[in-house]
Design an enzyme around this catalytic site. Structure first.
Site, mmCIF file in Angstrom:
data_model
loop_
_atom_site.group_PDB
_atom_site.id
_atom_site.type_symbol
_atom_site.label_atom_id
_atom_site.label_comp_id
_atom_site.label_asym_id
_atom_site.label_seq_id
_atom_site.Cartn_x
_atom_site.Cartn_y
_atom_site.Cartn_z
ATOM 1 N N GLY A 173 20.403 1.641 -1.161
ATOM 2 C CA GLY A 173 20.529 0.353 -1.833
ATOM 3 C C GLY A 173 19.337 -0.511 -1.465
ATOM 4 O O GLY A 173 18.532 -0.157 -0.603
ATOM 5 N N HIS A 213 17.636 10.639 -6.411
ATOM 6 C CA HIS A 213 19.036 10.216 -6.386
ATOM 7 C C HIS A 213 19.809 10.848 -7.532
ATOM 8 O O HIS A 213 19.322 10.911 -8.666
ATOM 9 C CB HIS A 213 19.119 8.693 -6.438
ATOM 10 C CG HIS A 213 18.484 8.030 -5.254
ATOM 11 N ND1 HIS A 213 19.203 7.671 -4.134
ATOM 12 C CD2 HIS A 213 17.189 7.697 -4.990
ATOM 13 C CE1 HIS A 213 18.374 7.127 -3.243
ATOM 14 N NE2 HIS A 213 17.152 7.129 -3.743
ATOM 15 N N HIS A 262 16.488 5.877 4.700
ATOM 16 C CA HIS A 262 15.594 4.915 4.070
ATOM 17 C C HIS A 262 15.231 3.877 5.136
ATOM 18 O O HIS A 262 16.093 3.457 5.912
ATOM 19 C CB HIS A 262 16.306 4.177 2.936
ATOM 20 C CG HIS A 262 16.301 4.898 1.624
ATOM 21 N ND1 HIS A 262 16.995 6.063 1.415
ATOM 22 C CD2 HIS A 262 15.692 4.593 0.444
ATOM 23 C CE1 HIS A 262 16.831 6.448 0.153
ATOM 24 N NE2 HIS A 262 16.038 5.581 -0.458
ATOM 25 N N GLU A 270 11.535 -0.152 3.099
ATOM 26 C CA GLU A 270 11.144 -0.196 1.688
ATOM 27 C C GLU A 270 11.008 -1.680 1.327
ATOM 28 O O GLU A 270 11.808 -2.254 0.585
ATOM 29 C CB GLU A 270 12.194 0.486 0.813
ATOM 30 C CG GLU A 270 11.771 0.643 -0.636
ATOM 31 C CD GLU A 270 12.862 1.263 -1.513
ATOM 32 O OE1 GLU A 270 12.631 1.406 -2.730
ATOM 33 O OE2 GLU A 270 13.943 1.607 -0.979
ATOM 34 N N TRP A 295 15.428 -5.040 -9.111
ATOM 35 C CA TRP A 295 16.522 -4.321 -8.459
ATOM 36 C C TRP A 295 17.855 -4.620 -9.145
ATOM 37 O O TRP A 295 18.709 -3.733 -9.292
ATOM 38 C CB TRP A 295 16.605 -4.689 -6.976
ATOM 39 C CG TRP A 295 15.809 -3.788 -6.090
ATOM 40 C CD1 TRP A 295 14.535 -3.981 -5.646
ATOM 41 C CD2 TRP A 295 16.239 -2.536 -5.537
ATOM 42 N NE1 TRP A 295 14.143 -2.931 -4.849
ATOM 43 C CE2 TRP A 295 15.165 -2.031 -4.761
ATOM 44 C CE3 TRP A 295 17.412 -1.801 -5.606
ATOM 45 C CZ2 TRP A 295 15.235 -0.820 -4.074
ATOM 46 C CZ3 TRP A 295 17.492 -0.596 -4.927
ATOM 47 C CH2 TRP A 295 16.404 -0.125 -4.171
ATOM 48 N N ASP A 353 12.084 9.691 -6.586
ATOM 49 C CA ASP A 353 13.089 8.643 -6.496
ATOM 50 C C ASP A 353 14.050 8.637 -7.682
ATOM 51 O O ASP A 353 15.063 9.315 -7.647
ATOM 52 C CB ASP A 353 12.427 7.274 -6.308
ATOM 53 C CG ASP A 353 13.303 6.326 -5.497
ATOM 54 O OD1 ASP A 353 14.319 6.779 -4.944
ATOM 55 O OD2 ASP A 353 12.964 5.135 -5.384
ATOM 56 N N ASP A 354 13.750 7.885 -8.746
ATOM 57 C CA ASP A 354 14.667 7.737 -9.890
ATOM 58 C C ASP A 354 13.917 7.936 -11.207
ATOM 59 O O ASP A 354 13.755 6.990 -11.990
ATOM 60 C CB ASP A 354 15.311 6.354 -9.875
ATOM 61 C CG ASP A 354 16.060 6.078 -8.578
ATOM 62 O OD1 ASP A 354 17.018 6.814 -8.288
ATOM 63 O OD2 ASP A 354 15.673 5.134 -7.863
ATOM 64 N N HIS A 358 10.649 6.312 1.997
ATOM 65 C CA HIS A 358 9.662 5.304 1.619
ATOM 66 C C HIS A 358 8.778 4.909 2.813
ATOM 67 O O HIS A 358 7.595 5.185 2.823
ATOM 68 C CB HIS A 358 10.302 4.071 0.983
ATOM 69 C CG HIS A 358 10.974 4.353 -0.319
ATOM 70 N ND1 HIS A 358 10.277 4.631 -1.465
ATOM 71 C CD2 HIS A 358 12.289 4.423 -0.646
ATOM 72 C CE1 HIS A 358 11.131 4.854 -2.458
ATOM 73 N NE2 HIS A 358 12.350 4.757 -1.978
ATOM 74 N N ILE A 407 21.679 -0.724 -14.602
ATOM 75 C CA ILE A 407 21.527 0.573 -15.280
ATOM 76 C C ILE A 407 22.404 1.621 -14.615
ATOM 77 O O ILE A 407 23.095 2.397 -15.293
ATOM 78 C CB ILE A 407 20.059 1.021 -15.297
ATOM 79 C CG1 ILE A 407 19.215 0.060 -16.128
ATOM 80 C CG2 ILE A 407 19.942 2.430 -15.865
ATOM 81 C CD1 ILE A 407 17.718 0.292 -16.021
#
Length: 497
Positions: A311, A106, A338, A341, A189, A423-424, A366, A195
């Site tokens: 999301g 992302h 997505h 997940e 989450w 992913d992140d 995922h 963040i």
């Protein structure tokens, strides 16, 4: 005499039966191994030598963990095992592997945490605290509003001894006791959403984002990754002249950075963008999404890879809420959804798999719940729908505690089209794909899974990419050259030849 003969017959039959048992056992093991991901690959002589080196490292580490499970890195939370991973010879080997493409990441969480944090030392960066969270913004002067007393970050550092420690905690999920800090999936989450809320205004400053995306590409390149497909929401960007850049301008900025990176690093194949806005929205917003993705296809047809909705699935709207809208998206725009997940079975989140497949998704982001759906598994294999597995993300976001229990083990055991994503990485202190490749190889795959698995995962990342066929063919040929050079280097380093 007859008794002795009978005894000899019994012993002979036992030996024969015993031999048959071990032969049958060996055949059954070989049969299972022949169905594993990568099993169809035949290693040449040089690859066999490299494989022997790799498996020496793997068996040593794996078997030590079998004897003492507490030291086995994939069996522990990544935040508590990261240092052990980095000291692993298997990890060092994997870092050198040409890994093909990264297909799941992302846009504002692509680069390493250390680089992200270094951006907070930029000039003209202001901050203030609202409800216990830092807000960040680049300003040409010290503006004020009713809710926020903007102060230069450099001043806050100077005046508050513990400011840096606190600021770091605002930008990462990485904590020493993750299970205490995040008691359930909604808590972690929520923390990640907070963040993003802090990071986005930092990165949406145009000059900073240009540097950030370039650095994200560089970190992949240094990790022997040659291609990227990344998701993003095309947020409004700004500069100190108070210019605001809209979605098409932001997409152009992304593309310009990628083009510049390719120019500077000719071995890097490129990057494509998956437009992936939030799934927790109203109908009017979805209509705007459709308008934007159509414009993207018109203005940047070779840069747009597809469309997704992102999301937390459990709290977001399921794909069924968008069916009528998604029908309006032209057929030449691919879906890369997505789906599932989640740990829930039979819920709307889990059922996103059904709709993703029926809508013709090219890959599944995922797909954690996929193994609970045998009919969908058949379709996935039949249609060659890539499954984007992100091991560390799945653990950090509380789907799996121990990598040995990851459902992707079933997918790998049955030769499903798995690709590895990250992913992140900003938020779990990783860089590049090697950490997730390590978890897939050491934690999810069989003890016997070897170099063929790594090779297959790398090839899958290009095969299931959204590159056009001609470009894909050239990318795979370039990767094969890199692979052979990698094999030669491994042998040279280990045998001084």
């Amino acid at each position: 005499m007859c008794a002795k003969v009978n005894l000899l017959i019994i012993v002979s039959l036992f030996v024969l039966t015993n031999a048959d048992y071990w032969n049958d056992r060996e055949k059954l093991i070989k049969r299972e191994e022949s169905q594993m991901l990568g099993s169809s690959i035949i290693l040449n002589e040089a690859e066999q030598i490299a494989n022997k080196i790799l498996m020496g490292y793997k068996y040593s580490e794996y078997d030590a963990g079998f004897q003492n499970p507490g030291i086995f890195a994939p069996g522990r939370h990544f935040f508590q095992s990261k240092r052990d991973v980095e000291n692993s010879k298997v990890f060092s080997f994997i870092q050198k592997v040409p890994k093909g493409g990264a297909l799941h990441g992302h846009d504002t969480a692509l680069a390493s945490f250390d680089y992200l944090y270094s951006l907070t030392y930029k000039a003209n960066l202001y901050g203030c605290t609202v409800d216990g969270r830092i807000r960040l913004k680049f300003l040409s002067y010290q503006e004020q509003d009713k809710t926020c007393k903007w102060t230069l970050i450099s001043e806050l550092r100077k005046n508050e001894p513990d400011f840096d420690k606190w600021l770091r905690s605002q930008l990462t999920l990485d904590v020493s006791n993750p299970r205490e800090e995040y008691p359930d999936i909604n808590a972690v989450w929520k923390a990640m959403s907070d963040i993003f809320g802090t990071v986005d205004p930092l990165l949406n400053y145009k000059p900073v984002f240009e540097e950030y995306l370039y650095q994200a590409l560089l970190e992949l390149y240094n990790d022997n990754v040659m291609y990227l497909e990344f998701r993003g929401v095309l947020p409004a960007m700004y500069d100190l002249n108070e210019t605001v850049y809209g979605p098409m301008q932001v997409a152009g900025i992304y593309k310009e950075v990628v083009d510049q990176f390719k120019k500077d690093h000719p071995n890097f194949i490129g990057a494509r963008f998956i437009y992936a806005p939030s799934r927790k929205v109203n109908n009017a917003t979805v209509e705007n999404y459709i308008k934007i993705v159509k414009e993207l296809k018109k203005n940047y047809p070779d840069f747009l890879a597809g469309f997704d909705l992102v999301g937390q699935e459990d709290l977001g709207l399921p794909l069924t809420e968008f069916i009528n809208h998604l029908d309006q998206i032209p057929k030449d725009i691919d879906f890369i959804f997505h789906a599932a997940e989640t740990n829930w079975f039979g819920t709307s989140t889990d059922m996103n798999l059904v709709d993703a497949v029926l809508l013709g998704t090219k890959r599944i982001g995922h797909g954690y719940g996929l193994v609970k759906h045998p009919a969908i598994m058949e379709i996935v294999k039949e249609k060659g729908i890539g499954i984007e597995v992100c091991p560390i993300s799945n653990q950090v976001l509380m789907l799996v505690e121990d990598m040995r229990n990851h459902p992707a083990a079933i997918l790998m055991a049955q030769n499903y089209p798995v690709v590895i994503g990250y992913d992140d990485p900003s938020f779990w202190s990783t860089k590049g794909l090697s950490y997730d490749f390590y978890m897939a190889f050491m934690g999810i795959a069989s003890r016997s899974a070897d170099l063929r698995l790594l090779k297959q995962l790398a090839k899958n990342s290009l095969t299931y990419s959204m590159m056009p066929a001609t470009e894909k063919k050239l990318a795979i040929e370039a990767w094969e050259t890199d692979w052979q050079q990698f094999i030669d280097k491994i042998i040279s380093e280990n045998y001084n030849c």
